[in-house]
Design an enzyme around this catalytic site. Structure first.
Site, short mmCIF file in Angstrom:
data_model
loop_
_atom_site.label_atom_id
_atom_site.label_comp_id
_atom_site.label_asym_id
_atom_site.label_seq_id
_atom_site.Cartn_x
_atom_site.Cartn_y
_atom_site.Cartn_z
N HIS A 459 0.83 -1.20 0.00
CA HIS A 459 0.00 0.00 0.00
C HIS A 459 0.86 1.25 0.00
CE1 HIS A 459 -3.90 -1.64 0.30
NE2 HIS A 459 -3.60 -2.36 1.36
N ARG A 566 -18.12 11.31 -21.48
CA ARG A 566 -18.51 9.89 -21.41
C ARG A 566 -19.80 9.82 -20.60
NH1 ARG A 566 -12.51 8.85 -21.43
NH2 ARG A 566 -12.21 7.30 -23.05
N ARG A 603 -21.18 12.20 -25.86
CA ARG A 603 -21.27 10.89 -26.51
C ARG A 603 -22.48 10.17 -25.95
NH1 ARG A 603 -16.46 6.67 -25.94
NH2 ARG A 603 -17.21 6.46 -23.80
N GLU A 697 -14.29 4.38 -34.60
CA GLU A 697 -13.58 3.39 -33.77
C GLU A 697 -13.79 1.97 -34.30
OE1 GLU A 697 -14.82 4.01 -29.74
OE2 GLU A 697 -16.93 4.12 -30.26
N ASN A 720 -8.65 4.04 -28.99
CA ASN A 720 -8.60 2.88 -28.08
C ASN A 720 -9.31 1.69 -28.73
OD1 ASN A 720 -7.63 4.88 -26.42
ND2 ASN A 720 -9.53 5.11 -25.27
N ASP A 721 -10.52 1.95 -29.19
CA ASP A 721 -11.26 0.87 -29.84
C ASP A 721 -10.78 0.64 -31.26
OD1 ASP A 721 -13.08 -0.36 -28.03
OD2 ASP A 721 -14.18 1.52 -27.94
N ARG A 731 -8.41 -4.73 -26.05
CA ARG A 731 -7.75 -3.54 -25.51
C ARG A 731 -7.37 -3.70 -24.04
NH1 ARG A 731 -12.30 1.16 -25.67
NH2 ARG A 731 -11.34 2.03 -23.82
N CYS A 768 -10.05 11.50 -29.87
CA CYS A 768 -10.28 11.49 -28.41
C CYS A 768 -9.76 10.21 -27.75
CB CYS A 768 -11.75 11.69 -28.10
SG CYS A 768 -12.80 10.40 -28.76
C1 PEP Z 1 -11.90 5.13 -27.75
O1 PEP Z 1 -12.37 4.00 -28.02
O2 PEP Z 1 -10.79 5.53 -28.18
C2 PEP Z 1 -12.63 6.05 -26.87
C3 PEP Z 1 -12.22 7.28 -26.66
O3 PEP Z 1 -13.73 5.55 -26.24
P1 PEP Z 1 -13.67 4.61 -24.95
O4 PEP Z 1 -12.25 4.54 -24.49
O5 PEP Z 1 -14.59 5.24 -23.96
O6 PEP Z 1 -14.19 3.31 -25.51
MG MG Z 2 -14.45 3.52 -27.61
#
Ligand code: PEP
Ligand code: MG
Length: 846
Positions: A459, A566, A603, A697, A720-721, A731, A768
């Site tokens: 911790h 979000r 979103r 995405e 990310n997606d 991911r 984003c």
């Molecule tokens: C993404 O997919 O890049 C994104 C910004 O959305 P999330 O991470 O909330 O899926």
């Molecule tokens: Mg996403």
């Protein structure tokens, strides 16, 4: 199984048998770990007392399961966990089948005797419910000679009878993403969630099984990052339980595993003491530099009676003690709300309700013990079992149990509980800082932490990293002799504590501190300035947020709008969807905070599949990331989407309102939502529709960018997606994390296609995903033509600074060159070189 079956255990070592009651350790002597024998050894190889399978094997301890499920723990010496395996050589591995008498662990008795409290070695049955009677030998024994006869309990009937007989058992697997595995905090969150269901829920890892409602049992399962856990549920609400727990585990049980800093590699601390030049070495628990003065911290002694005042009175005492401890933790949790410390207090509250601990404590009270002794012993015994396992991580987690054991005992003894009073510029030094001590620190006064015990996953380490305080652990015990007030220099990066540093050393450290701080200060000072490249191109840097508080923080750090709200934060962790009025109020408050000149990109709900909502029943899916998520879910539940659309329309006029659809793969989806939006706006009499865009995405959206661009107002690329779907790599997969790189040339091509499609219709493109928050990627994204970078809130000043260092012409040339490369590694290398030359050029320029 017939009654009175016996099992004879062989002596695991040669030596003198010592009655368990006589050994100088209350946990073993009180048989809190289990009943069995203790041997003062004359041999140095621990051998199997029966044929069986190795459950856990570490340096100093090993457990075996044998005939009839009898589980035996062998623990060499007392307090030998501290040696972290030094002096022991384990000859077998977990899961291995061994024969009776087979050598298991070799040890160096002299070395251990010098460094540990005792060599007394225990052999204990830890699942005592399987045994009716124990008949130990006495005196001197030879290794391999019969030493303990067990009369086994007849358990057949009990095993067969199950309250859920006839009820189907549901199960599903999930990968654990947490960097430090299921340690106390995530385990507590999981146990808490499991307790909300009537179903019997168990977690399975390989052969191991744990009651999902018991924190202790979950921790003992030793779940590490990347492990696959199977959740099994039986009972009326099994389906909901399974869905909820799988989701919770997949999301890291409340820990942000994607962003949490991984602990430095665990391992045995390399400790060397160089007293000549006043330098003490340990292991880096949290990086950074600090110059301060020693403050030694010690735990007060606890003294309580072992014998109680009668069962009823002690049960009542236990309830009171647990209640008082719960109140203390609740107050501390409230005082630290939102901070990482609060999670520790919450985990400790869970421990106060842990069914295994309560059962152990009540059993001791029924045997005449006092409440303080019973609870404290139950915690210590469970801690000892964890510490005896081979995981350094679980040895750390045992600290939570000890801490909670002491807290309740202090409450029962009426000992005052208050925060540590510390002078300014303290560097705290302790044998071991308890989790609650660490969590209650006044961070305004503490510059650094140093412990003898602990490790990079303790911790102390986790909190120090979260609070940005340098910390060292695993220092030699000499550090405890430093006098309060001694000046020390703590170098968390190099793992060094320098005592009474020279003027030159202090100066060197201060220069390094100044350089780091200056860069951060410059970035923050300039944070409110626009992000304009050296050749005058303005780039919008906005924020990814999930609450009004984050919007306010973003604005104070120079965020120029919200590029991604979000909205799912409004929907998660509740039993019913938020109604229109509640949603409208939230969107209006956020829009009003931004004002009419700034963008707000809302979103629409992005849940489903891997993030199910309890109030939206859905069938279990084989591949949730390829299933009913994002806009697909909303189109299946149009009432959910229409409510959200009306609520968003309620914020029209307060800021530059944008509506963005997640996970869009086809034009039909976009057209259907546009139709709904127009209908709802007409019904509400809203004439000015928000700008309507999609997240790019799903690769199909990038490939069809030109067709989409004809019908949307903007794009925002969710790397990310997009990376996950482009590379077909989960991911959240811990073992694929390094390869699932958004700088993969395949992903970059999809970004380029998206921008090209948007340009064909004069639409703007934001980004984003997490890539926008990486300063290294900034010149490439600008060169590819991205107009807006929407980044995590703390990254805003650094990303704006990175934009200001660029020249758009150079960025375009760089992007063109990078699009010819074939691997992520080459892309990163090229970006590093570019960043170096940009920094050198900006120094010349200044
Ligand atoms: C993404 O997919 O890049 C994104 C910004 O959305 P999330 O991470 O909330 O899926
Ligand atoms: Mg996403």
């Amino acid at each position: 199984m017939s009654a009175n079956q016996t099992l004879v255990l062989l002596a695991p070592l040669s030596g003198l048998l010592v009655p368990l009651e006589a050994i100088p350790d209350p946990v073993f002597a009180g048989k809190l770990v289990g009943d069995g024998i203790s041997i003062d050894p004359t041999s140095q190889t621990l051998c199997a007392p029966m044929a069986g399978k190795v459950l856990q094997a570490s340096g100093h301890a090993l457990s075996l399961v044998g005939e009839a499920g009898v589980e035996v723990l062998m623990h060499i010496g007392l307090d030998t966990v501290q040696l972290q395996g030094a002096g022991f050589r384990c000859l077998v591995q977990s899961g291995e089948q061994v024969a009776a008498g087979q050598p298991l662990i070799e040890f160096d008795a002299d070395a251990i005797a010098q460094n540990a409290r005792s060599l007394l070695t225990q052999m204990l049955v830890v699942n005592g419910e399987k045994v009716n009677a124990y008949a130990p030998e006495s005196g001197l024994v030879e290794c391999g000679q019969p030493v303990l006869r067990l009369t086994l309990a007849a358990t057949e009937d009990a095993e067969q009878a199950s309250p859920e007989e006839g009820t189907p058992q549901l199960f599903g697997a999930v990968v654990v993403p947490n960097h430090s595995g299921l340690h106390a905090r995530p385990a507590a969150t999981l146990a808490h969630a499991a307790k909300g269901f009537a179903a019997r829920i168990t977690l399975h890892k390989g052969e191991g099984e744990a009651n999902a409602k018991s924190l202790v049992a979950i921790m003992a399962l030793e779940v590490a990052c990347g492990d696959v856990l199977e959740v099994r549920a039986v009972g009326a609400d099994a389906e909901q339980a399974l869905a909820r727990l799988r989701q919770l585990i997949a999301e890291g049980c409340g820990e942000d595993s994607a962003t949490a800093e991984p602990a430095p590699a665990a391992g045995k601390p390399e400790i060397t003491v160089d007293t000549n030049d006043g330098e003490l070495r340990g292991v880096c628990a949290s990086p950074g530099l600090a110059l301060g003065r020693v403050v030694q911290i010690a735990e007060p002694d606890l003294q309580f009676d072992e014998q109680g005042q009668g069962e009823a009175a002690e049960r009542q005492n236990l309830r009171q003690g647990l209640g008082a401890a719960w109140e203390q933790l609740a107050a501390m949790r409230l005082a630290q709300a939102g901070g990482p410390q609060a999670e520790i207090f919450q985990a400790h509250q869970e421990l106060l309700e842990d069914p295994d601990l309560l059962e152990q404590a009540e059993a001791l009270i029924a045997r005449g013990k006092s409440a303080a002794f019973a609870w404290h012993s139950a915690c210590v015994a469970s801690a000892e079992r964890l510490a005896a396992l081979h995981s350094a991580l679980l040895a750390e987690r045992a600290q939570d149990l000890r801490d909670v054991g002491r807290r309740v005992a202090r409450c029962l003894l009426g000992m005052a509980e208050g925060p540590l009073q510390l002078p300014e510029q303290s560097i705290l030094i302790a044998e071991q800082l308890s989790p609650s001590q660490t969590a209650s620190l006044d961070t305004g006064k503490v510059l650094g932490l140093v412990t003898v015990g602990g490790g990079p996953t303790s911790h102390v380490a986790i909190l120090a990293r979260a609070l940005n305080i340098p910390a060292l652990c695993g220092l030699p015990a000499d550090v405890l002799t430093l006098v309060n007030g001694t000046p020390v220099l703590l170098d968390g990066n190099a793992g060094l504590l320098r005592v009474a540093p020279s003027a030159a050393e202090v100066e060197g450290l201060q220069a390094r501190q100044r350089a780091d701080k200056q860069r951060q200060r410059q970035e923050r000072d300039a944070a409110l300035q626009p992000a304009t490249t050296r050749d005058g191109c303005r780039i919008e840097v906005s924020a990814n947020v999930a609450s009004l508080e984050e919007v306010q923080q973003a604005l104070s750090l120079g965020g120029e709008g919200v590029g991604l709200l979000r909205s799912e934060f409004l929907y998660l962790q509740r039993d019913a969807a938020p109604d229109e009025a509640e949603q409208r109020a939230t969107y209006r408050a956020i829009a009003a905070a931004l004002g009419p000149e700034r963008n707000l990109v809302v979103r629409t709900l992005d849940v489903g599949g891997d993030k199910p909502l309890s109030y939206v029943p859905m069938a279990a899916e084989e591949n949730p990331f390829l299933g009913m998520r994002g806009i697909r879910l909303c189109l299946q539940r149009p009432e959910l989407l229409r409510t959200q659309l009306r609520a968003v329309l309620g914020a029209a006029g307060l800021s530059r309102l944008h509506l963005m659809l997640p996970m869009v793969a086809s034009l039909e989806e976009l057209r259907e939502v546009r139709g709904m939006l127009e209908q709802e706006a007409a019904a509400l009499g809203v004439s000015q529709l928000p700008q309507l865009g999609i997240m790019v995405e799903v690769p199909a959206a990038a490939l069809l960018a030109e067709q989409f661009a004809a019908e949307v107002d903007f794009f925002s690329i969710g790397t990310n997606d997009l990376t996950q779907y482009c590379l077909a790599m989960d991911r959240g997969h811990p073992r694929l994390a390094a390869q699932a790189d958004a700088l993969h040339p395949g992903v970059l091509r999809l970004i380029e296609l998206t921008v090209r499609g948007a340009r064909a219709h004069g639409k703007w493109v934001g980004l984003c995903g997490g890539l926008a928050s990486e300063p290294l990627a900034v010149p490439l994204l600008l060169g590819l033509g991205v107009d807006e970078l929407s980044v995590s809130v703390p990254a805003i000043p650094a990303i704006k600074a990175a934009v200001r260092r660029q020249h758009m012409g150079d960025c375009r040339a760089l992007a063109e060159e990078i699009l010819t490369l074939g691997t992520s590694a080459q892309v990163r290398q090229r970006l590093l070189a570019a960043s170096q030359s940009v920094i050198e050029r900006s120094v010349e320029y200044v």
